[in-house]
Scaffold this motif. Sequence first.
Motif, PDB file in Angstrom:
ATOM      1  N   MET A 113       0.826  -1.202   0.000  1.00  0.00           N
ATOM      2  CA  MET A 113       0.000   0.000   0.000  1.00  0.00           C
ATOM      3  C   MET A 113       0.861   1.252   0.000  1.00  0.00           C
ATOM      4  SD  MET A 113      -2.891   1.154   2.806  1.00  0.00           S
ATOM      5  CE  MET A 113      -1.660   1.692   4.014  1.00  0.00           C
ATOM      6  N   GLY A 114       1.978   1.212   0.716  1.00  0.00           N
ATOM      7  CA  GLY A 114       2.881   2.357   0.727  1.00  0.00           C
ATOM      8  C   GLY A 114       3.455   2.653  -0.644  1.00  0.00           C
ATOM      9  N   GLY A 115       3.655   1.602  -1.470  1.00  0.00           N
ATOM     10  CA  GLY A 115       4.097   1.819  -2.838  1.00  0.00           C
ATOM     11  C   GLY A 115       3.041   2.527  -3.663  1.00  0.00           C
ATOM     12  N   ARG A 116       1.782   2.158  -3.433  1.00  0.00           N
ATOM     13  CA  ARG A 116       0.678   2.828  -4.140  1.00  0.00           C
ATOM     14  C   ARG A 116       0.607   4.303  -3.734  1.00  0.00           C
ATOM     15  NH1 ARG A 116      -2.083   5.473  -6.493  1.00  0.00           N
ATOM     16  NH2 ARG A 116      -4.227   5.215  -7.242  1.00  0.00           N
ATOM     17  N   VAL A 117       0.837   4.583  -2.453  1.00  0.00           N
ATOM     18  CA  VAL A 117       0.846   5.968  -1.988  1.00  0.00           C
ATOM     19  C   VAL A 117       1.997   6.737  -2.622  1.00  0.00           C
ATOM     20  CG1 VAL A 117       1.052   7.452   0.046  1.00  0.00           C
ATOM     21  CG2 VAL A 117      -0.265   5.319   0.185  1.00  0.00           C
ATOM     22  N   ALA A 118       3.170   6.102  -2.695  1.00  0.00           N
ATOM     23  CA  ALA A 118       4.325   6.750  -3.318  1.00  0.00           C
ATOM     24  C   ALA A 118       4.033   7.089  -4.783  1.00  0.00           C
ATOM     25  CB  ALA A 118       5.548   5.848  -3.210  1.00  0.00           C
ATOM     26  N   LEU A 119       3.386   6.172  -5.499  1.00  0.00           N
ATOM     27  CA  LEU A 119       3.015   6.448  -6.887  1.00  0.00           C
ATOM     28  C   LEU A 119       2.045   7.625  -6.975  1.00  0.00           C
ATOM     29  CD1 LEU A 119       2.527   2.836  -8.301  1.00  0.00           C
ATOM     30  CD2 LEU A 119       4.165   4.532  -9.124  1.00  0.00           C
ATOM     31  N   GLU A 120       1.080   7.658  -6.067  1.00  0.00           N
ATOM     32  CA  GLU A 120       0.104   8.744  -6.089  1.00  0.00           C
ATOM     33  C   GLU A 120       0.786  10.088  -5.860  1.00  0.00           C
ATOM     34  OE1 GLU A 120      -3.804  10.024  -6.759  1.00  0.00           O
ATOM     35  OE2 GLU A 120      -2.924   8.006  -6.906  1.00  0.00           O
ATOM     36  N   LEU A 121       1.723  10.114  -4.942  1.00  0.00           N
ATOM     37  CA  LEU A 121       2.431  11.355  -4.683  1.00  0.00           C
ATOM     38  C   LEU A 121       3.287  11.749  -5.882  1.00  0.00           C
ATOM     39  CD1 LEU A 121       3.867  12.086  -1.172  1.00  0.00           C
ATOM     40  CD2 LEU A 121       4.767  13.201  -3.199  1.00  0.00           C
ATOM     41  N   GLY A 122       3.916  10.746  -6.514  1.00  0.00           N
ATOM     42  CA  GLY A 122       4.700  11.029  -7.704  1.00  0.00           C
ATOM     43  C   GLY A 122       3.865  11.553  -8.854  1.00  0.00           C
ATOM     44  N   LEU A 123       2.617  11.097  -8.944  1.00  0.00           N
ATOM     45  CA  LEU A 123       1.723  11.556 -10.005  1.00  0.00           C
ATOM     46  C   LEU A 123       1.158  12.945  -9.715  1.00  0.00           C
ATOM     47  CD1 LEU A 123      -0.153   8.200 -10.662  1.00  0.00           C
ATOM     48  CD2 LEU A 123       1.222   9.444 -12.348  1.00  0.00           C
ATOM     49  N   ARG A 124       0.801  13.207  -8.473  1.00  0.00           N
ATOM     50  CA  ARG A 124       0.131  14.462  -8.122  1.00  0.00           C
ATOM     51  C   ARG A 124       1.100  15.581  -7.763  1.00  0.00           C
ATOM     52  NH1 ARG A 124      -5.280  14.042  -7.764  1.00  0.00           N
ATOM     53  NH2 ARG A 124      -6.158  11.937  -7.633  1.00  0.00           N
ATOM     54  N   SER A 125       2.234  15.239  -7.193  1.00  0.00           N
ATOM     55  CA  SER A 125       3.188  16.268  -6.742  1.00  0.00           C
ATOM     56  C   SER A 125       4.609  15.880  -7.135  1.00  0.00           C
ATOM     57  CB  SER A 125       3.084  16.456  -5.226  1.00  0.00           C
ATOM     58  OG  SER A 125       1.776  16.799  -4.834  1.00  0.00           O
ATOM     59  N   PRO A 126       4.883  15.746  -8.429  1.00  0.00           N
ATOM     60  CA  PRO A 126       6.225  15.293  -8.856  1.00  0.00           C
ATOM     61  C   PRO A 126       7.336  16.229  -8.420  1.00  0.00           C
ATOM     62  CG  PRO A 126       4.957  16.128 -10.729  1.00  0.00           C
ATOM     63  CD  PRO A 126       4.004  16.020  -9.583  1.00  0.00           C
ATOM     64  N   GLU A 127       6.994  17.498  -8.173  1.00  0.00           N
ATOM     65  CA  GLU A 127       8.022  18.457  -7.758  1.00  0.00           C
ATOM     66  C   GLU A 127       8.549  18.174  -6.348  1.00  0.00           C
ATOM     67  OE1 GLU A 127       4.190  19.938  -6.117  1.00  0.00           O
ATOM     68  OE2 GLU A 127       4.848  19.024  -7.999  1.00  0.00           O
ATOM     69  N   ARG A 128       7.855  17.320  -5.575  1.00  0.00           N
ATOM     70  CA  ARG A 128       8.290  16.983  -4.219  1.00  0.00           C
ATOM     71  C   ARG A 128       9.034  15.648  -4.167  1.00  0.00           C
ATOM     72  NH1 ARG A 128       5.610  20.169  -0.446  1.00  0.00           N
ATOM     73  NH2 ARG A 128       7.437  19.616   0.831  1.00  0.00           N
ATOM     74  N   VAL A 129       9.138  14.964  -5.313  1.00  0.00           N
ATOM     75  CA  VAL A 129       9.678  13.600  -5.332  1.00  0.00           C
ATOM     76  C   VAL A 129      10.927  13.549  -6.204  1.00  0.00           C
ATOM     77  CG1 VAL A 129       9.204  11.190  -5.891  1.00  0.00           C
ATOM     78  CG2 VAL A 129       7.363  12.656  -5.018  1.00  0.00           C
ATOM     79  N   ARG A 130      11.976  12.920  -5.681  1.00  0.00           N
ATOM     80  CA  ARG A 130      13.181  12.737  -6.472  1.00  0.00           C
ATOM     81  C   ARG A 130      13.139  11.402  -7.208  1.00  0.00           C
ATOM     82  NH1 ARG A 130      18.316  14.769  -2.957  1.00  0.00           N
ATOM     83  NH2 ARG A 130      19.275  14.499  -5.006  1.00  0.00           N
ATOM     84  N   ARG A 131      13.131  10.303  -6.485  1.00  0.00           N
ATOM     85  CA  ARG A 131      13.070   8.973  -7.087  1.00  0.00           C
ATOM     86  C   ARG A 131      12.129   8.096  -6.269  1.00  0.00           C
ATOM     87  NH1 ARG A 131      17.475   6.644 -10.501  1.00  0.00           N
ATOM     88  NH2 ARG A 131      18.067   8.442 -11.771  1.00  0.00           N
ATOM     89  N   LEU A 132      11.580   7.069  -6.920  1.00  0.00           N
ATOM     90  CA  LEU A 132      10.615   6.173  -6.288  1.00  0.00           C
ATOM     91  C   LEU A 132      11.176   4.753  -6.247  1.00  0.00           C
ATOM     92  CD1 LEU A 132       7.345   7.341  -8.089  1.00  0.00           C
ATOM     93  CD2 LEU A 132       7.952   7.772  -5.702  1.00  0.00           C
ATOM     94  N   GLY A 133      11.286   4.192  -5.041  1.00  0.00           N
ATOM     95  CA  GLY A 133      11.594   2.779  -4.874  1.00  0.00           C
ATOM     96  C   GLY A 133      10.319   2.057  -4.477  1.00  0.00           C
ATOM     97  N   LEU A 134       9.811   1.204  -5.342  1.00  0.00           N
ATOM     98  CA  LEU A 134       8.478   0.608  -5.183  1.00  0.00           C
ATOM     99  C   LEU A 134       8.625  -0.895  -4.950  1.00  0.00           C
ATOM    100  CD1 LEU A 134       7.143   2.677  -8.154  1.00  0.00           C
ATOM    101  CD2 LEU A 134       6.595   3.099  -5.755  1.00  0.00           C
ATOM    102  N   LEU A 135       8.416  -1.305  -3.713  1.00  0.00           N
ATOM    103  CA  LEU A 135       8.623  -2.688  -3.299  1.00  0.00           C
ATOM    104  C   LEU A 135       7.289  -3.416  -3.285  1.00  0.00           C
ATOM    105  CD1 LEU A 135      11.008  -1.966  -0.270  1.00  0.00           C
ATOM    106  CD2 LEU A 135      11.549  -2.011  -2.718  1.00  0.00           C
ATOM    107  N   ALA A 136       7.066  -4.254  -4.298  1.00  0.00           N
ATOM    108  CA  ALA A 136       5.793  -4.968  -4.439  1.00  0.00           C
ATOM    109  C   ALA A 136       4.618  -4.024  -4.232  1.00  0.00           C
ATOM    110  CB  ALA A 136       5.730  -6.135  -3.452  1.00  0.00           C
TER     111      ALA A 136
END
Length: 386
Positions: free
Chosen positions: A209-232
Amino acid sequence: MPTQVPDTLEQLTERYDASAFELARPSARVRLAGAGPEPMDAVLDGSGATLAPASNGRPDALLTADERTWAEIAQDIRGGMAAFRSGRLTVRYDLHLGVGFLAATAAGGPDALRFSHVQTSEGPISISQAGSGPPVVMLHGLGATKVSFLPTIAALAPSHRAVAIDLPGFGDSVKPIRAAYDARYFARSVIALLDALEIERAHLVGNSMGGRVALELGLRSPERVRRLGLLAPSLAWLRGRPFAPLLKFVAPQLGLIQPAPRPVVEAIVRRVIPGADEEWTAAGIDEFLRSYLTPRGRAAFYAAARNIYLDDPRGPEGLWTRLPRLQPPSLFVWGKRDTLVPIAFADHVREALPAAEHLVLPGGHVPQLENPKPTHDALSRFLAKG
C-alpha cells in the motif's frame, strides 16, 4: 529476598537518552529477559528509565536475549540494534516501544536512530529516522507500521537521511475517524509531513500500500519527489471487481463498534498468515494487532483495505490511465512468490513505464524483510543516481 539486578541492565538504563525516543504516553514497562535469573522491567516515564522487578501481567514490550548478548549490548553502544537485526535479541508486543528503548540506550549523536512525533496539518505522525544526507521517506503496507523498514533505515542511513513513518490510521500516528484512507489522502499526509520536516524534495520508498501511496504522490506532486523505490507496490486490479458495488455502501466506521477480543483475533491472524512463528512475521503480527485491536485502528484498516479493492484502474482518475505520466524515475522490486501482487503486474508496468527499472527476487510481498541484501543494494544504487 531482593531481586539481583544484572550489571548489564543497569548500564543500559543509566545511558537511556529520553531525547532519542519520544514516549508519547505517561509511562511504559519494557521487560528485559535473559540477562539474569529473573526478568526485570525498565519503567519509562518520558524523562528517563528505572529498573524494577518484573510486574505481574504482560508488559508493554518484551525484549529477550541470552546473557552473552545482553553483555555485548551493554559493552557496545550500538549493540542493541545490531543484536535485534541479527535475531539474537527479540522484541515482542510493541516494536515501536521496544526498538525505541534500544535506540535510546544506544544514542550516538544526531545521526543515530531516533523516534518522535511530528505535528503536521493532518495531525501527529510518528516517525523513526537516522542518518543525514538526501532524505528518503519510507511508507509501509496495509496493517504494517514503520518498523517494517528498520532494516532499510540501517541500510540507507550511512548515505541518506532515512525516515520511516506510520501512515495515519496505523501504528502510533493520528487515526481520524472520517478520513478517506485512500491513496490520495495518504499522499496528502506525506506532503504534510515533508512540509513539517522542511523537506522540499525526497526519495520515496514504499512497500505494498505504501508503494501505491508513493506512486500517487509522484503523479500528483512530482516536484516533491526525487526517485521512487516501489517494493511490491499495490496496484489497481485490472480484472473484474464483483464486490465493488457492495463495498461502496459498507461503512468502515463499523469497525468502531465491532467486538474484537484479542485472543480470538490473534488466533485467527496467526492461523491465516504463513510463517507466523518466524521472528519478523510474529513481530509484524504484534504491530498489526496493536492498531487493529483499537476501534479507530480497526476502522482505518477496513477503510484502507476497501480502498485498495476499489482503486479505479481506468478513467480520468484511474491508476493505469495516469501511470504513463509518472515523472520521477522508478525502481520496481517484485517477488516471484508474491501472492498479493503477482509478478504478472510487471508486464503491465513495463508497458506503461518503459524507462522504469525492475528487480525480480525469489521472495514474496515484503522484499525488505524477505530479501534484505539484494533489495537494499538495489535501492542504494538506484537512489545514488539521483
